[in-house]
Design an enzyme around this catalytic site. Structure first.
Site, mmCIF file in Angstrom:
data_model
loop_
_atom_site.group_PDB
_atom_site.id
_atom_site.type_symbol
_atom_site.label_atom_id
_atom_site.label_comp_id
_atom_site.label_asym_id
_atom_site.label_seq_id
_atom_site.Cartn_x
_atom_site.Cartn_y
_atom_site.Cartn_z
ATOM 1 N N ASN A 10 0.871 -1.184 0.000
ATOM 2 C CA ASN A 10 0.000 0.000 0.000
ATOM 3 C C ASN A 10 0.904 1.229 0.000
ATOM 4 O O ASN A 10 1.524 1.541 1.019
ATOM 5 C CB ASN A 10 -0.888 -0.051 1.260
ATOM 6 C CG ASN A 10 -1.688 1.219 1.463
ATOM 7 O OD1 ASN A 10 -1.775 2.059 0.576
ATOM 8 N ND2 ASN A 10 -2.278 1.354 2.648
ATOM 9 N N LYS A 12 0.059 4.242 -0.187
ATOM 10 C CA LYS A 12 -0.569 5.425 0.429
ATOM 11 C C LYS A 12 -0.364 6.647 -0.486
ATOM 12 O O LYS A 12 -0.376 6.485 -1.700
ATOM 13 C CB LYS A 12 -0.043 5.634 1.853
ATOM 14 C CG LYS A 12 -0.175 4.350 2.679
ATOM 15 C CD LYS A 12 0.086 4.538 4.148
ATOM 16 C CE LYS A 12 -0.073 3.186 4.864
ATOM 17 N NZ LYS A 12 0.063 3.310 6.316
ATOM 18 N N HIS A 93 -9.396 1.228 5.359
ATOM 19 C CA HIS A 93 -8.098 1.405 6.029
ATOM 20 C C HIS A 93 -8.289 2.351 7.223
ATOM 21 O O HIS A 93 -9.069 3.303 7.154
ATOM 22 C CB HIS A 93 -7.088 1.981 5.040
ATOM 23 C CG HIS A 93 -5.691 1.950 5.575
ATOM 24 N ND1 HIS A 93 -5.245 2.868 6.504
ATOM 25 C CD2 HIS A 93 -4.673 1.094 5.360
ATOM 26 C CE1 HIS A 93 -3.988 2.581 6.823
ATOM 27 N NE2 HIS A 93 -3.616 1.504 6.141
ATOM 28 N N GLU A 95 -6.595 4.705 8.287
ATOM 29 C CA GLU A 95 -6.353 6.125 7.984
ATOM 30 C C GLU A 95 -7.588 6.766 7.376
ATOM 31 O O GLU A 95 -7.787 7.977 7.496
ATOM 32 C CB GLU A 95 -5.125 6.255 7.070
ATOM 33 C CG GLU A 95 -3.842 6.006 7.852
ATOM 34 C CD GLU A 95 -2.677 5.500 7.020
ATOM 35 O OE1 GLU A 95 -2.714 5.588 5.784
ATOM 36 O OE2 GLU A 95 -1.713 4.984 7.640
ATOM 37 N N GLU A 164 -5.104 -4.862 10.874
ATOM 38 C CA GLU A 164 -4.034 -3.888 11.080
ATOM 39 C C GLU A 164 -4.272 -3.133 12.381
ATOM 40 O O GLU A 164 -5.080 -2.181 12.405
ATOM 41 C CB GLU A 164 -4.014 -2.878 9.926
ATOM 42 C CG GLU A 164 -3.816 -3.505 8.565
ATOM 43 C CD GLU A 164 -3.311 -2.476 7.568
ATOM 44 O OE1 GLU A 164 -2.177 -2.640 7.100
ATOM 45 O OE2 GLU A 164 -4.016 -1.508 7.280
ATOM 46 N N GLY A 170 2.953 2.050 10.836
ATOM 47 C CA GLY A 170 3.969 3.081 10.682
ATOM 48 C C GLY A 170 4.757 3.388 11.941
ATOM 49 O O GLY A 170 5.467 4.390 12.003
ATOM 50 N N SER A 209 3.620 -2.277 10.308
ATOM 51 C CA SER A 209 5.070 -2.393 10.512
ATOM 52 C C SER A 209 5.655 -3.745 10.094
ATOM 53 O O SER A 209 6.589 -4.247 10.729
ATOM 54 C CB SER A 209 5.432 -2.075 11.966
ATOM 55 O OG SER A 209 5.113 -0.724 12.272
#
Ligand code: PGA
Length: 252
Positions: A10, A12, A93, A95, A164, A170, A209
């Site tokens: 991904n 992003k 996701h 985010e 996730e 991250g 990660s």
């Protein structure tokens, strides 16, 4: 759907045309791993070009809108992704859930629109750190699964889940292999409640990660069918090291 390990990058909001060189390197290297399914989700602006540049990997979008068309400035509909050459899309996701207020209901509508458009779909779920600390991680995640997965006919045939944990994305922090395994088992059970026998074919990816150094261990956890990789998918070397770790030839 395939039962090969599924390793999805991904990107992003990273990548302009110069990044196509990296995609080509990933594609060339992926051709050596015929026991792993590899895919990239670049920014929407690169989907068409990237799809034309590769032969061995899947190409997908990072989000779609549930509606097919209309007055939704800046949004992208699932049939548009398909038309641009995508074969899958990531929805829900964290985010997007956190940054755009996406609810389970919205994520489900997106997933159903994606299937309707002929895409396969990866539905993301995951708990926050506070939810884990308060002992609610499994309850939160299974509720997200129940609310977010598509309910249309034969949905299970073209669906993957990505677990996730928000606090692992991250950050360089990852859950223990045991925690990943027990969460993936809880997700599998929830999928069985929804799809009965068809749930067995759904791959449950781990994301957050994932790096070359931890990939083999995480991918070895129970019910882990692949990985959704952010940062480490931006460079061919680090991404292919994860593909390599997923290759069954590597399994002990
Ligand atoms: P990360 O991102 O690998 O950079 O933690 C994972 C993701 O958000 O899909």
């Amino acid at each position: 759907m395939s039962n090969l390990p599924y390793i999805v990058g991904n990107w992003k909001m990273n990548g302009v045309r110069a990044m196509l060189a990296e995609a080509r390197s990933i594609d060339r290297a992926a051709s050596r791993y015929n026991k792993v399914q590899v895919a990239l989700a670049p920014p929407a602006t690169l989907i068409h070009r990237l799809q034309e540049a590769v032969e061995n990997i899947g190409v997908g979008g990072q989000d779609c809108r549930a509606e097919e068309s209309g007055a939704f400035t800046g949004d992208i509909a699932a049939p548009m992704l398909k038309d641009a050459g995508a074969d899958f899309v990531i929805v829900g996701h964290s985010e997007r859930r956190a940054g755009y207020g996406e609810t389970d209901e919205m994520v489900r509508a997106k997933a159903e629109a994606a299937l309707e458009a002929g895409l396969t779909v990866i539905v993301c779920v995951g708990e926050t750190e506070a939810e884990r600390d308060s002992g609610n991680a499994e309850a939160v995640v299974t509720r997200q699964v129940a609310g977010s997965v598509p309910q249309t006919k034969n949905a299970a045939d073209r669906l993957s889940i990505a677990y996730e944990p928000v606090w692992a994305i991250g950050t360089g922090r990852v859950p223990s292999v045991a925690d990943v395994g027990s969460m993936h088992c809880a997700i599998r059970k929830q999928l069985q409640d929804i799809y009965a026998k068809k749930a067995a074919a759904i791959r449950i990816l781990y994301g957050g990660s994932v790096k070359a150094e931890n990939a083999q261990e995480l991918l070895g956890a129970e019910n882990v069918g692949g990985a959704l990789v952010g940062g480490a998918s931006l460079l061919a070397d680090s991404f292919i090291a994860i593909v390599d770790a997923a290759s069954p030839a590597k399994a002990e």
